[in-house]
Write a protein that holds these residues in place. Sequence first.
Motif, mmCIF file in Angstrom:
data_model
loop_
_atom_site.group_PDB
_atom_site.id
_atom_site.type_symbol
_atom_site.label_atom_id
_atom_site.label_comp_id
_atom_site.label_asym_id
_atom_site.label_seq_id
_atom_site.Cartn_x
_atom_site.Cartn_y
_atom_site.Cartn_z
ATOM 1 N N THR A 166 0.677 -0.970 -0.299
ATOM 2 C CA THR A 166 -0.571 -0.553 0.221
ATOM 3 C C THR A 166 1.163 0.994 0.212
ATOM 4 O O THR A 166 2.448 1.195 0.782
ATOM 5 C CB THR A 166 -0.997 -0.691 1.245
ATOM 6 N N TRP A 200 -2.124 -0.932 -7.998
ATOM 7 C CA TRP A 200 -2.486 -0.701 -6.646
ATOM 8 C C TRP A 200 -3.851 0.527 -7.633
ATOM 9 O O TRP A 200 -5.176 0.419 -6.725
ATOM 10 C CB TRP A 200 -1.183 0.190 -6.715
ATOM 11 N N LEU A 234 5.137 1.900 -2.878
ATOM 12 C CA LEU A 234 3.963 0.837 -2.485
ATOM 13 C C LEU A 234 5.328 0.007 -1.645
ATOM 14 O O LEU A 234 6.027 0.366 -1.792
ATOM 15 C CB LEU A 234 3.896 0.010 -3.000
#
Length: 292
Positions: A166, A200, A234
């Motif tokens: 994330t 993502w 990320l």
Amino acid sequence: MDRPNIPLNALRAFEVAARQGSFTRAAIELRVTQAAVSHQLIALEELLGTSLFHRTPKGLILTDEGTVLHPILTQSFDRIGNVLDRFLDGRYQETLNVGVVTTFATGYLIERLPDFQQKHPGVNLRLFTNNNRVDIAKEGLDIAIRFGEGLWPGLQAIPLLTTPLTPLCSPDIGASLKTPQDLTKHILFRSYRSDEWELWFQNASTPCPKITGSVFDSSVAMADMVEAGLGIALLPYGMFKRRISEGRLVRPFPNEITTGKYWLTHLKSKPTTPATTLFKNWLLSELPEHVA
């Protein structure tokens, strides 16, 4: 043959005689008489129902049956001897060389190692960090912990952790991010896995911009750059819990993707040592099913 009936003394006499090529030299190594060695070998041949040597004026020559048996016994006695050599002061001692990707080492393993060392003081653990590129055989490692899909030729791979990726950023940058689209206003660092940002943004239902940020082969190095406010990356947030809890990094959005796992790997061709088994069992008992 049942283990209680295995003629260990006779097998030992045969292994030494085959290696020495002589009953006389075998008797010297075993510190017994030549007659005792001969008696043991005759008894072994009678038990197996076959001859193991050709007795010649020039010495002992192995028969086909003896040629099959000898290397197996040599390897077995060598392994037993190696293990016995590791008992010092009544305690087993063994060195274990473990390669580990730096992110896993700093984010999970190192802080837990005192527990392993307390439980298994006889294992001398040597840790070698890497950027997920490692050659176990060439580097003399017993185990390697790495990230990926678990498909490496010649290696046994045991899954450890799934750690989703994330965006992480500094608190200052995080305060300016309201929607995933806001990420496009900042430098987005990349790993050598080039499709991560695209995956993502797809998960976040947002068009993916052209990613031009620097490429890193280390998540730890990217986290350092991010913490300094130089961009966004990320990252496997489960490996950076400490930095997040200390407010050094923030997670602006809940969206995450999974691109692989951490795996414990070792050569299929290399016998598993007691220390390898101890470390593997300890690590698996420590790990939750999923780190979030």
